[in-house]
Scaffold this motif. Structure first.
Motif, PDB file in Angstrom:
ATOM      1  N   PHE A  51       0.855  -1.181   0.000  1.00 14.45           N
ATOM      2  CA  PHE A  51       0.000   0.000   0.000  1.00 14.45           C
ATOM      3  C   PHE A  51       0.897   1.238   0.000  1.00 14.45           C
ATOM      4  O   PHE A  51       1.819   1.327   0.793  1.00 14.45           O
ATOM      5  N   VAL A 105       3.310   0.556   3.163  1.00 11.17           N
ATOM      6  CA  VAL A 105       3.008  -0.547   4.072  1.00 11.17           C
ATOM      7  C   VAL A 105       2.945  -1.816   3.240  1.00 11.17           C
ATOM      8  O   VAL A 105       2.141  -1.912   2.316  1.00 11.17           O
ATOM      9  N   VAL A 107       2.227  -5.797   3.170  1.00 12.07           N
ATOM     10  CA  VAL A 107       1.555  -6.872   3.893  1.00 12.07           C
ATOM     11  C   VAL A 107       1.931  -8.187   3.203  1.00 12.07           C
ATOM     12  O   VAL A 107       1.827  -8.299   1.984  1.00 12.07           O
ATOM     13  N   HIS A 162      -6.706  -5.795   4.953  1.00  9.96           N
ATOM     14  CA  HIS A 162      -5.823  -4.782   5.519  1.00  9.96           C
ATOM     15  C   HIS A 162      -5.995  -3.366   4.964  1.00  9.96           C
ATOM     16  O   HIS A 162      -5.358  -2.446   5.458  1.00  9.96           O
ATOM     17  N   LYS A 163      -6.847  -3.173   3.967  1.00 10.13           N
ATOM     18  CA  LYS A 163      -6.952  -1.850   3.330  1.00 10.13           C
ATOM     19  C   LYS A 163      -7.392  -0.750   4.289  1.00 10.13           C
ATOM     20  O   LYS A 163      -6.973   0.395   4.146  1.00 10.13           O
ATOM     21  N   SER A 165      -7.107  -0.956   7.791  1.00  9.21           N
ATOM     22  CA  SER A 165      -6.517  -1.130   9.120  1.00  9.21           C
ATOM     23  C   SER A 165      -5.995   0.198   9.649  1.00  9.21           C
ATOM     24  O   SER A 165      -5.493   1.037   8.885  1.00  9.21           O
ATOM     25  N   TRP A 167      -3.359   0.977  11.251  1.00 10.38           N
ATOM     26  CA  TRP A 167      -1.926   1.186  11.033  1.00 10.38           C
ATOM     27  C   TRP A 167      -1.572   1.390   9.570  1.00 10.38           C
ATOM     28  O   TRP A 167      -0.439   1.688   9.236  1.00 10.38           O
ATOM     29  N   ASN A 168      -2.531   1.239   8.676  1.00  8.98           N
ATOM     30  CA  ASN A 168      -2.273   1.308   7.231  1.00  8.98           C
ATOM     31  C   ASN A 168      -2.698   2.669   6.679  1.00  8.98           C
ATOM     32  O   ASN A 168      -3.720   2.797   6.026  1.00  8.98           O
ATOM     33  N   GLY A 171      -3.267   2.814   2.908  1.00 10.42           N
ATOM     34  CA  GLY A 171      -4.487   2.094   2.566  1.00 10.42           C
ATOM     35  C   GLY A 171      -5.725   2.923   2.833  1.00 10.42           C
ATOM     36  O   GLY A 171      -6.680   2.933   2.064  1.00 10.42           O
TER      37      GLY A 171
END
Length: 181
Positions: A51, A105, A107, A162-163, A165, A167-168, A171
């Motif tokens: 991301f 980021v 993943v 995770h898009k 999240s 912490w992202n 994203g």
């Protein structure tokens, strides 16, 4: 034995021409060679998605301009893409070849193990696909297609999971969804 890995950028030159900030466009639908090679080597495929990677440079959409035809010709002749982009430099903030300072980021998903082939099967493993439709024409090609499907589904699941999240940050700031071409 361990500690070794090979990273393959599957989309290559075609994918580099699709870069737009905030979006992830992957050229993957008809790319089966990396799966074939993984099966032959007995190597697992590990899905990864980055991301923010497309936010490092600003690219210019040249549309139908003569530059687009020139880029297509260079790509066809050399196999290399020539996207027009701008980054930053040490002296100039709005122009340069270095990537912009933006977070990325990455993943990493779970490995997808290949089917086990005995030595005889490995020697004769030659998957054949219809060039026009990408349909498998033999059992080896069906094996490749099945593993490819698992890989694509794993990428899509990684993206969906995770898009958004907390912490992202890249994203959350995306402007489009994952597209697999």
């Amino acid at each position: 034995e361990g500690g070794r890995a090979v990273v393959v950028v599957v989309g290559g030159a075609a994918e580099s021409m699709l870069v737009k900030p905030g979006q992830i466009d992957l050229v993957l639908s008809k790319r089966m060679g990396f799966v074939r090679e993984a099966i032959l080597a007995g190597a697992s495929l590990v899905p990864c998605i980055a991301f923010g990677e497309t936010d490092l440079y600003e690219t210019f959409d040249v549309g139908e301009h003569w530059i687009a035809r020139f880029q297509a010709m260079v790509k066809k002749v050399t196999g290399m893409a020539m996207p027009i982009f701008k980054g930053r430099s040490i002296l100039f903030r709005d122009f340069g070849l270095m990537p912009m300072r933006r977070p990325i980021v990455v993943v990493v998903g779970s490995p997808i193990d290949p089917p086990t082939l005995d030595e005889e099967k490995r020697k004769n493993f030659k998957p054949k696909f219809d060039r026009a439709t990408s349909r498998p024409l033999d059992d080896d090609a069906e094996l490749v297609q099945a593993m490819h499907k698992k890989y694509v589904e794993s990428l899509q699941k990684l993206y969906s999971t995770h898009k958004d999240s907390a912490w992202n940050v890249p994203g959350q700031l995306r402007s489009g969804s994952l597209k697999i071409k």
